[in-house]
Design a protein around this motif. Structure first.
Motif, PDB file in Angstrom:
ATOM      1  N   PRO A  83       0.895  -1.334  -0.020  1.00  0.00           N
ATOM      2  CA  PRO A  83       0.055   0.116  -0.035  1.00  0.00           C
ATOM      3  C   PRO A  83       0.832   1.189  -0.185  1.00  0.00           C
ATOM      4  O   PRO A  83       0.568   2.181  -0.562  1.00  0.00           O
ATOM      5  N   THR A  84       2.164   1.431   0.471  1.00  0.00           N
ATOM      6  CA  THR A  84       2.787   2.613   0.636  1.00  0.00           C
ATOM      7  C   THR A  84       3.728   2.456  -0.250  1.00  0.00           C
ATOM      8  O   THR A  84       4.563   3.631  -0.428  1.00  0.00           O
ATOM      9  N   ARG A  85       3.602   1.462  -1.218  1.00  0.00           N
ATOM     10  CA  ARG A  85       4.710   1.683  -2.346  1.00  0.00           C
ATOM     11  C   ARG A  85       4.037   1.469  -3.707  1.00  0.00           C
ATOM     12  O   ARG A  85       3.932   0.439  -4.050  1.00  0.00           O
ATOM     13  N   TRP A  86       4.018   2.842  -4.338  1.00  0.00           N
ATOM     14  CA  TRP A  86       3.061   2.643  -5.410  1.00  0.00           C
ATOM     15  C   TRP A  86       3.837   1.991  -6.696  1.00  0.00           C
ATOM     16  O   TRP A  86       3.251   1.178  -7.573  1.00  0.00           O
ATOM     17  N   SER A  87       5.182   2.055  -6.341  1.00  0.00           N
ATOM     18  CA  SER A  87       6.061   1.198  -7.612  1.00  0.00           C
ATOM     19  C   SER A  87       5.806  -0.237  -7.578  1.00  0.00           C
ATOM     20  O   SER A  87       5.897  -0.796  -8.623  1.00  0.00           O
ATOM     21  N   SER A  88       5.351  -0.765  -6.389  1.00  0.00           N
ATOM     22  CA  SER A  88       4.763  -2.322  -6.374  1.00  0.00           C
ATOM     23  C   SER A  88       3.447  -2.402  -7.406  1.00  0.00           C
ATOM     24  O   SER A  88       3.428  -3.497  -8.203  1.00  0.00           O
ATOM     25  N   ASN A  89       2.669  -1.659  -7.367  1.00  0.00           N
ATOM     26  CA  ASN A  89       1.506  -1.601  -8.252  1.00  0.00           C
ATOM     27  C   ASN A  89       2.001  -1.551  -9.601  1.00  0.00           C
ATOM     28  O   ASN A  89       1.345  -2.067 -10.448  1.00  0.00           O
ATOM     29  N   SER A  90       2.906  -0.687  -9.962  1.00  0.00           N
ATOM     30  CA  SER A  90       3.366  -0.732 -11.426  1.00  0.00           C
ATOM     31  C   SER A  90       3.954  -2.094 -11.795  1.00  0.00           C
ATOM     32  O   SER A  90       3.755  -2.292 -13.013  1.00  0.00           O
ATOM     33  N   ARG A  91       4.936  -2.594 -11.172  1.00  0.00           N
ATOM     34  CA  ARG A  91       5.166  -3.910 -11.257  1.00  0.00           C
ATOM     35  C   ARG A  91       4.243  -5.023 -11.696  1.00  0.00           C
ATOM     36  O   ARG A  91       4.239  -6.004 -12.499  1.00  0.00           O
ATOM     37  N   LEU A  92       3.161  -4.713 -10.759  1.00  0.00           N
ATOM     38  CA  LEU A  92       2.056  -5.982 -10.928  1.00  0.00           C
ATOM     39  C   LEU A  92       1.204  -5.824 -12.206  1.00  0.00           C
ATOM     40  O   LEU A  92       0.962  -6.390 -12.589  1.00  0.00           O
ATOM     41  N   VAL A  93       0.767  -4.286 -12.247  1.00  0.00           N
ATOM     42  CA  VAL A  93       0.208  -4.088 -13.593  1.00  0.00           C
ATOM     43  C   VAL A  93       0.952  -4.496 -14.719  1.00  0.00           C
ATOM     44  O   VAL A  93       0.427  -5.004 -15.763  1.00  0.00           O
ATOM     45  N   HIS A  94       2.257  -4.171 -14.856  1.00  0.00           N
ATOM     46  CA  HIS A  94       3.082  -4.583 -15.978  1.00  0.00           C
ATOM     47  C   HIS A  94       3.345  -6.026 -16.126  1.00  0.00           C
ATOM     48  O   HIS A  94       2.832  -6.823 -17.203  1.00  0.00           O
TER      49      HIS A  94
ATOM     50  N   GLY B 211       1.124   3.334 -19.234  1.00  0.00           N
ATOM     51  CA  GLY B 211       1.556   4.761 -19.990  1.00  0.00           C
ATOM     52  C   GLY B 211       1.980   5.506 -18.806  1.00  0.00           C
ATOM     53  O   GLY B 211       3.270   6.154 -18.823  1.00  0.00           O
ATOM     54  N   ILE B 212       1.221   5.670 -17.873  1.00  0.00           N
ATOM     55  CA  ILE B 212       1.616   6.610 -16.592  1.00  0.00           C
ATOM     56  C   ILE B 212       2.731   6.069 -15.894  1.00  0.00           C
ATOM     57  O   ILE B 212       3.676   6.760 -15.758  1.00  0.00           O
ATOM     58  N   PHE B 213       2.592   4.767 -15.604  1.00  0.00           N
ATOM     59  CA  PHE B 213       3.742   4.314 -15.006  1.00  0.00           C
ATOM     60  C   PHE B 213       5.120   4.400 -15.465  1.00  0.00           C
ATOM     61  O   PHE B 213       6.354   4.281 -14.951  1.00  0.00           O
ATOM     62  N   SER B 214       5.269   4.204 -17.005  1.00  0.00           N
ATOM     63  CA  SER B 214       6.218   4.364 -17.646  1.00  0.00           C
ATOM     64  C   SER B 214       7.207   5.807 -17.399  1.00  0.00           C
ATOM     65  O   SER B 214       8.368   5.793 -17.249  1.00  0.00           O
ATOM     66  N   GLU B 215       6.399   6.658 -16.982  1.00  0.00           N
ATOM     67  CA  GLU B 215       6.829   8.025 -16.708  1.00  0.00           C
ATOM     68  C   GLU B 215       7.167   8.193 -15.315  1.00  0.00           C
ATOM     69  O   GLU B 215       8.206   8.580 -14.882  1.00  0.00           O
ATOM     70  N   THR B 216       6.176   7.782 -14.428  1.00  0.00           N
ATOM     71  CA  THR B 216       6.293   7.960 -13.044  1.00  0.00           C
ATOM     72  C   THR B 216       7.474   7.038 -12.545  1.00  0.00           C
ATOM     73  O   THR B 216       8.034   7.453 -11.339  1.00  0.00           O
ATOM     74  N   ASP B 217       7.435   5.951 -13.078  1.00  0.00           N
ATOM     75  CA  ASP B 217       8.706   4.920 -12.311  1.00  0.00           C
ATOM     76  C   ASP B 217      10.110   5.693 -12.740  1.00  0.00           C
ATOM     77  O   ASP B 217      10.965   5.597 -11.634  1.00  0.00           O
ATOM     78  N   ALA B 218      10.141   6.332 -13.621  1.00  0.00           N
ATOM     79  CA  ALA B 218      11.272   6.831 -14.040  1.00  0.00           C
ATOM     80  C   ALA B 218      11.819   7.960 -13.250  1.00  0.00           C
ATOM     81  O   ALA B 218      12.892   8.344 -12.728  1.00  0.00           O
TER      82      ALA B 218
END
Length: 295
Positions: free
Chosen positions: A192-203, A255-262
């Motif tokens: 819940p506190t790490r949005w980057s984990s949602n990014s990996r999961l969606v990818h 598309g959003i995560f590709s930018e926010t992860d960077a």
């Protein structure tokens, strides 16, 4: 006697660890005594036994080098309120005689830590007004993305389902075994506190969407091998993955995560200066804005 000196005795091992710890702490104390200013970093997490652990790091300048000294973990399960945590932090600073030297403080961003009114940082500033509080900008980015999704019921439902899909496999070794056989890739856990984990999961779901649906079909076609809850959830997740709305959200957030992860990696990088980080934040906002206008 031979067992004791061979290093097999847990009592001797613990004594050696404590001795090494005392030597390291004395070295840290000596360096801090010579440093003009000190900053403190505090993070709180829950361990596998469901106990709240707090870690404290002191940051200071030794001659010309910036150093960070990790002081260890402590159990704070008995009282996790702001006054108790603030007293704990001040107690740690007192052990190293550096309360008056404190000029900076940073925490994990939780409300009990960061609140300007009653949080830990406010309690600390009551004692040390010069201790400026800085919120981790990478954590702020996580909060912005998380709250933006929570504002829209459809997005909130999407991410709840994504997290549930990961939990569906993580909670059962039998399901995980089938996932390993068919997909040959496990789904990362969502924190819940790490949005980057949602990014990996969606990818991961996007890459293996057809394989995941194959797993669910195998479950549905072999009802004697699975319990009722598994069969019902498998049918539900298979239907969810087939929906056009699910495909849209996966595509949009990829598309959003590709930018926010960077941007997240930039904000976590110690060598980036604040001007560069601000420029990257503006660039990312511009890209996301253009993506929204194209939808």
């Amino acid at each position: 006697m031979l067992e004791i000196f061979s290093g097999l005795s847990n009592r001797i091992q613990n004594d050696l660890i404590e001795a090494v710890s005392d030597v390291i702490k004395n070295d840290i104390r000596h360096e801090i005594n010579a440093a003009p200013f000190v900053g403190v970093e505090v993070d709180e997490t829950t361990d596998v036994t469901n106990k709240a652990q707090v870690s404290v790091i002191l940051r200071y300048v030794d001659t010309s080098d910036v150093k960070e000294a990790f002081l260890g973990f402590d159990d704070v399960s008995d009282d996790r309120r702001a006054p108790a945590i603030a007293d704990y932090v001040l107690g740690v600073l007192g052990k190293y005689n550096c309360v008056e030297k404190l000029v900076a403080q940073t925490y994990d961003g939780a409300a009990v830590m960061a609140s300007a009114l009653n949080g830990v940082q406010a309690k600390i500033r009551e004692k040390v007004p010069e201790a400026m509080f800085t919120h981790c900008y990478a954590h702020k980015l996580n909060l912005v993305l998380s709250h933006s999704a929570k504002c829209m019921p459809e997005c909130r439902t999407f991410f709840k389902t994504v997290e549930g899909l990961a939990a569906f496999f993580n909670k059962s070794t039998k399901r995980t075994h089938l996932l390993d056989e068919v997909v040959k890739r496990r789904l990362p856990r969502a924190a819940p506190t790490r949005w980057s984990s949602n990014s990996r999961l969606v990818h991961t779901i996007s890459m293996y969407q057809s394989d995941l649906r194959a797993v669910f079909r195998i479950m549905s076609e072999n009802p004697d091998l699975w319990d009722n809850d598994t069969l019902m959830m498998a049918a539900g997740y298979d239907l969810w993955l087939s929906k056009a709305s699910t495909c849209f959200f996966i595509m949009a957030y990829e598309g959003i995560f590709s930018e926010t992860d960077a941007l997240f990696r930039v904000l976590q990088n110690k060598v980036m200066d604040i001007g560069f980080c601000c420029a990257r934040i503006r660039d990312t906002m511009g890209v996301v804005e253009r993506q929204r206008n194209r939808v």
